[in-house]
Design an enzyme around this catalytic site. Structure first.
Site, short mmCIF file in Angstrom:
data_model
loop_
_atom_site.label_atom_id
_atom_site.label_comp_id
_atom_site.label_asym_id
_atom_site.label_seq_id
_atom_site.Cartn_x
_atom_site.Cartn_y
_atom_site.Cartn_z
N GLU A 14 -8.12 -0.33 6.78
CA GLU A 14 -7.77 0.82 5.96
C GLU A 14 -6.45 0.55 5.25
OE1 GLU A 14 -9.58 3.47 5.46
OE2 GLU A 14 -10.97 3.60 7.15
N CYS A 15 -6.28 1.14 4.06
CA CYS A 15 -5.04 0.93 3.32
C CYS A 15 -3.90 1.80 3.84
CB CYS A 15 -5.26 1.18 1.83
SG CYS A 15 -5.59 2.91 1.43
N GLY A 16 -4.24 2.83 4.60
CA GLY A 16 -3.21 3.72 5.14
C GLY A 16 -3.35 5.15 4.68
N ILE A 17 -4.10 5.37 3.61
CA ILE A 17 -4.29 6.73 3.11
C ILE A 17 -5.01 7.60 4.13
CG2 ILE A 17 -5.67 8.07 1.46
CD1 ILE A 17 -4.94 6.09 -0.67
N HIS A 65 0.82 -1.21 0.00
CA HIS A 65 0.00 0.00 0.00
C HIS A 65 0.85 1.26 0.00
CE1 HIS A 65 -3.82 -1.83 -0.07
NE2 HIS A 65 -3.82 -2.30 1.16
#
Length: 240
Positions: A235-238, A127
């Site tokens: 969550e992907c981290g964004i 990610h």
């Protein structure tokens, strides 16, 4: 890539007051405020899920504002998603800005450089390479002072307290115009205004991410249950 916050000139808005005023406002009212008060540096980030396209429809059709729309080409999207991006671009004459991992242009090239199925061996690195770094680079290159997301509070428990207006880690204004909407309200807008959407939404995919790590969702499951199935990742981290 690290972006210096000193180079980001975010207007000094009163977020508490904005959130009080626009907590129950229609997304079109929130987006109209953005267009009026952020004449330059306003960007929509879009994965071309249905919520994202609703926002684009409001910006382009209703408000007649050609907001730059940033799409992160992870090289691992479903073919249907990439076809939709092309159709939406033509339909609205989008100011489309595409960002991806540097120096690779295909899944095969990505695998050759970073390893097969990196999402299985190191999802955080996957990610970072496909989303987090391209997003930060894109926002910097587009001189963004504010960016618009398609998140709703009812999508996941991690989003239940999300405000309409907030600051991100780089002190940019982050706007979540459909935060208070439900999935039902999004789809009501789609049918009322004949908004184009990904056919995968009709095939058990309420939330669509990368093809290798997105599965259909069964009746009664959380909307985002098909993302990173089998893990505790939400969550992907964004948006963290």
């Amino acid at each position: 890539m690290t972006v210096s916050t000193s180079s980001i000139q975010t207007p000094n808005f009163d977020l508490d007051e904005l959130n009080r005023k626009y907590e129950t406002a229609h997304p079109s009212k929130i987006l109209a405020w953005c267009v009026e008060n952020i004449p330059t540096g306003l960007v929509q980030t879009s994965a071309f899920n249905v919520d994202d396209i609703v926002i684009t429809d409001i910006l382009y059709r209703e408000l007649k504002h050609r907001t730059p729309v940033m799409f992160l080409d992870t090289l691992h999207h479903f073919p249907q998603t990439l076809e939709l991006v092309s159709k939406v671009k033509d339909l609205y004459d989008l100011d489309l800005q595409v960002y991806k991992t540097p120096d690779v242009d295909t899944r095969a090239a990505f695998a050759a450089k970073y390893g097969e199925a990196l999402w299985d061996s190191d999802i955080q690195q996957f990610h970072h390479l496909t989303k987090i770094e391209p997003l930060q680079r894109g926002l910097a290159e587009l001189n963004a002072v504010a960016w618009i997301t398609g998140r709703r509070r009812d999508q996941a428990r991690t989003r239940s307290d999300m405000p309409v207006f907030e600051l991100d880690s780089q002190q940019r204004l982050k706007v979540n115009p459909i935060a208070s909407w439900t999935r039902k309200e999004t789809w009501a807008y789609v049918f009322e205004h004949n908004v184009i959407y990904n056919p995968l939404h009709d095939q058990g995919y309420p939330s669509i991410g990368d093809e290798p790590i997105t599965t259909p969702v069964a009746e009664g499951e959380d909307e985002r249950a098909g993302r990173w199935r089998g893990s505790d990742k939400t969550e992907c981290g964004i948006h963290i």
